[in-house]
Design a protein around this motif. Sequence first.
Motif, PDB file in Angstrom:
ATOM      1  N   GLU A   1       0.843  -1.207   0.000  1.00 55.23           N
ATOM      2  CA  GLU A   1       0.000   0.000   0.000  1.00 55.23           C
ATOM      3  C   GLU A   1       0.873   1.251   0.000  1.00 55.23           C
ATOM      4  O   GLU A   1       0.586   2.212  -0.706  1.00 55.23           O
ATOM      5  N   LYS A   2       1.936   1.231   0.799  1.00 53.28           N
ATOM      6  CA  LYS A   2       2.820   2.395   0.837  1.00 53.28           C
ATOM      7  C   LYS A   2       3.475   2.612  -0.524  1.00 53.28           C
ATOM      8  O   LYS A   2       3.570   3.745  -1.003  1.00 53.28           O
ATOM      9  N   GLU A   3       3.906   1.547  -1.167  1.00 48.67           N
ATOM     10  CA  GLU A   3       4.517   1.671  -2.497  1.00 48.67           C
ATOM     11  C   GLU A   3       3.504   2.214  -3.509  1.00 48.67           C
ATOM     12  O   GLU A   3       3.840   3.041  -4.355  1.00 48.67           O
ATOM     13  N   ALA A   4       2.251   1.769  -3.421  1.00 52.86           N
ATOM     14  CA  ALA A   4       1.204   2.302  -4.298  1.00 52.86           C
ATOM     15  C   ALA A   4       0.999   3.784  -4.008  1.00 52.86           C
ATOM     16  O   ALA A   4       0.798   4.590  -4.932  1.00 52.86           O
ATOM     17  N   GLY A   5       1.059   4.154  -2.738  1.00 55.11           N
ATOM     18  CA  GLY A   5       0.960   5.561  -2.368  1.00 55.11           C
ATOM     19  C   GLY A   5       2.108   6.369  -2.940  1.00 55.11           C
ATOM     20  O   GLY A   5       1.916   7.484  -3.438  1.00 55.11           O
ATOM     21  N   ASN A   6       3.309   5.806  -2.899  1.00 55.75           N
ATOM     22  CA  ASN A   6       4.464   6.493  -3.478  1.00 55.75           C
ATOM     23  C   ASN A   6       4.281   6.716  -4.979  1.00 55.75           C
ATOM     24  O   ASN A   6       4.624   7.779  -5.505  1.00 55.75           O
ATOM     25  N   HIS A   7       3.716   5.723  -5.647  1.00 53.72           N
ATOM     26  CA  HIS A   7       3.468   5.849  -7.093  1.00 53.72           C
ATOM     27  C   HIS A   7       2.448   6.961  -7.353  1.00 53.72           C
ATOM     28  O   HIS A   7       2.652   7.804  -8.229  1.00 53.72           O
ATOM     29  N   SER A   8       1.376   6.955  -6.587  1.00 49.73           N
ATOM     30  CA  SER A   8       0.350   7.997  -6.741  1.00 49.73           C
ATOM     31  C   SER A   8       0.926   9.371  -6.423  1.00 49.73           C
ATOM     32  O   SER A   8       0.652  10.351  -7.118  1.00 49.73           O
ATOM     33  N   TYR A   9       1.727   9.429  -5.391  1.00 49.75           N
ATOM     34  CA  TYR A   9       2.357  10.699  -5.005  1.00 49.75           C
ATOM     35  C   TYR A   9       3.250  11.207  -6.139  1.00 49.75           C
ATOM     36  O   TYR A   9       3.221  12.387  -6.477  1.00 49.75           O
ATOM     37  N   GLY A  10       4.034  10.308  -6.729  1.00 48.28           N
ATOM     38  CA  GLY A  10       4.909  10.681  -7.838  1.00 48.28           C
ATOM     39  C   GLY A  10       4.138  11.186  -9.043  1.00 48.28           C
ATOM     40  O   GLY A  10       4.650  11.998  -9.827  1.00 48.28           O
ATOM     41  N   SER A  11       2.902  10.729  -9.192  1.00 46.25           N
ATOM     42  CA  SER A  11       2.034  11.178 -10.285  1.00 46.25           C
ATOM     43  C   SER A  11       1.220  12.403  -9.875  1.00 46.25           C
ATOM     44  O   SER A  11       0.321  12.822 -10.609  1.00 46.25           O
ATOM     45  N   GLU A  12       1.520  12.942  -8.701  1.00 46.96           N
ATOM     46  CA  GLU A  12       0.830  14.101  -8.127  1.00 46.96           C
ATOM     47  C   GLU A  12      -0.659  13.856  -7.901  1.00 46.96           C
ATOM     48  O   GLU A  12      -1.468  14.773  -7.920  1.00 46.96           O
ATOM     49  N   ASN A  13      -1.020  12.597  -7.703  1.00 47.41           N
ATOM     50  CA  ASN A  13      -2.383  12.237  -7.339  1.00 47.41           C
ATOM     51  C   ASN A  13      -2.394  12.077  -5.814  1.00 47.41           C
ATOM     52  O   ASN A  13      -2.348  10.980  -5.281  1.00 47.41           O
ATOM     53  N   PHE A  14      -2.432  13.214  -5.127  1.00 48.88           N
ATOM     54  CA  PHE A  14      -2.237  13.227  -3.688  1.00 48.88           C
ATOM     55  C   PHE A  14      -3.380  12.580  -2.918  1.00 48.88           C
ATOM     56  O   PHE A  14      -3.158  11.962  -1.879  1.00 48.88           O
ATOM     57  N   LEU A  15      -4.605  12.695  -3.427  1.00 49.88           N
ATOM     58  CA  LEU A  15      -5.732  12.046  -2.740  1.00 49.88           C
ATOM     59  C   LEU A  15      -5.595  10.523  -2.781  1.00 49.88           C
ATOM     60  O   LEU A  15      -5.833   9.848  -1.777  1.00 49.88           O
TER      61      LEU A  15
END
Length: 85
Positions: free
Chosen positions: A40-54
């Motif tokens: 889940e954290k890695e998926a969050g990192n991917h989303s964060y890198g794509s600037e999809n903060f929500l």
Amino acid sequence: ALAGADSLPTLIPAGEFANVGPLSSDVSEAAKKVDRAMREKEAGNHSYGSENFLAALMHYSNAIKLFPQYVASLNAFYHAVSHLH
């Protein structure tokens, strides 16, 4: 001979393992939670890198729920929150 040698524990030779049986279900379940939290954290990192903060917050929240002791998830969560303002 050593005094009290009869009370010394039996040592396991290098390269061999004691027959300890399978991991208890509690330990196995905890390991699964840690693995899911890390994913889940890695998926969050991917989303964060794509600037999809929500989406990042959702993944970091899931990681924290699964394994609250995983401090890296909590740090990432607060960092993502800072980008929502």
